[in-house]
Design a protein around this motif. Structure first.
Motif, PDB file in Angstrom:
ATOM      1  N   LYS A  16      47.881  38.460  36.706  1.00  0.00           N
ATOM      2  CA  LYS A  16      47.271  39.034  37.901  1.00  0.00           C
ATOM      3  C   LYS A  16      47.430  40.333  38.271  1.00  0.00           C
ATOM      4  O   LYS A  16      48.336  40.825  37.929  1.00  0.00           O
TER       5      LYS A  16
ATOM      6  N   HIS B 218      43.925  45.845  43.379  1.00  0.00           N
ATOM      7  CA  HIS B 218      42.668  45.240  43.324  1.00  0.00           C
ATOM      8  C   HIS B 218      41.762  45.952  44.484  1.00  0.00           C
ATOM      9  O   HIS B 218      42.221  46.620  45.296  1.00  0.00           O
TER      10      HIS B 218
ATOM     11  N   VAL C  78      37.169  32.589  42.978  1.00  0.00           N
ATOM     12  CA  VAL C  78      38.334  31.890  42.710  1.00  0.00           C
ATOM     13  C   VAL C  78      38.796  31.289  44.161  1.00  0.00           C
ATOM     14  O   VAL C  78      38.727  31.959  45.129  1.00  0.00           O
TER      15      VAL C  78
ATOM     16  N   VAL D 101      37.878  35.637  47.067  1.00  0.00           N
ATOM     17  CA  VAL D 101      38.269  36.320  45.849  1.00  0.00           C
ATOM     18  C   VAL D 101      37.410  35.838  44.651  1.00  0.00           C
ATOM     19  O   VAL D 101      36.957  34.898  44.606  1.00  0.00           O
TER      20      VAL D 101
ATOM     21  N   LEU E 159      36.347  37.244  40.353  1.00  0.00           N
ATOM     22  CA  LEU E 159      36.783  37.739  38.898  1.00  0.00           C
ATOM     23  C   LEU E 159      35.610  38.572  38.517  1.00  0.00           C
ATOM     24  O   LEU E 159      34.459  38.137  38.338  1.00  0.00           O
TER      25      LEU E 159
ATOM     26  N   GLU F  89      40.814  40.639  39.322  1.00  0.00           N
ATOM     27  CA  GLU F  89      40.375  40.041  40.511  1.00  0.00           C
ATOM     28  C   GLU F  89      39.891  41.114  41.479  1.00  0.00           C
ATOM     29  O   GLU F  89      40.367  42.363  41.434  1.00  0.00           O
ATOM     30  N   TRP F  90      39.169  40.827  42.398  1.00  0.00           N
ATOM     31  CA  TRP F  90      38.674  41.587  43.454  1.00  0.00           C
ATOM     32  C   TRP F  90      38.168  40.828  44.469  1.00  0.00           C
ATOM     33  O   TRP F  90      38.091  39.482  44.527  1.00  0.00           O
ATOM     34  N   CYS F  91      37.846  41.312  45.862  1.00  0.00           N
ATOM     35  CA  CYS F  91      37.507  40.605  46.911  1.00  0.00           C
ATOM     36  C   CYS F  91      36.190  41.009  47.630  1.00  0.00           C
ATOM     37  O   CYS F  91      36.120  42.239  47.654  1.00  0.00           O
TER      38      CYS F  91
END
Length: 115
Positions: free
Chosen positions: A60, A64, A87, A100, A102, A108-110
């Motif tokens: 992980k 991010h 995710v 969340v 990908l 990972e980013w949001c």
């Protein structure tokens, strides 16, 4: 103060593809310095760059990006159309809501909407 952030750099396998993906998410134009280093300058933010490395992503992210949006569901759908992967479920609390995602290489980013 020691200095200021010059750019945020992602290690990756395909810099051109990630730069193109993130240009569609954040704005700006993907540009290549060479085949191993691509970048974009999102409006109102620092440069985001992508450098080719030989190893793959193994765990992980420790850092991010949170991308503020006005509609999380719509932004999530748009990101998925670009190749992002959702995710888990939408998270919400007193600070706001986030989903969340990908990117194309599993970073990972949001997408976030503050309260």
């Amino acid at each position: 103060m020691i200095g200021r952030i010059d750019e945020v750099v992602f290690d990756c396998a395909d810099p051109a593809a990630l730069a193109a993906f993130w240009a569609q998410v954040l704005g700006g134009e993907a540009a290549g310095r060479d085949e191993d280093w691509w970048y974009l300058d999102p409006p109102g933010w620092t440069r985001v760059a992508f450098q080719r490395v030989p190893e793959g992503k193994a765990v992980k992210n420790r850092v991010h990006l949170d991308v503020e949006v006005s509609d999380i569901a719509a932004a999530t759908s748009e990101a998925e159309a670009l190749g992002a992967t959702r995710v888990g479920d939408l998270h919400a609390d007193t600070a706001g809501s986030f989903q969340v995602l990908l990117d194309l290489e599993g970073n990972e980013w949001c997408v976030v909407k503050p309260a």
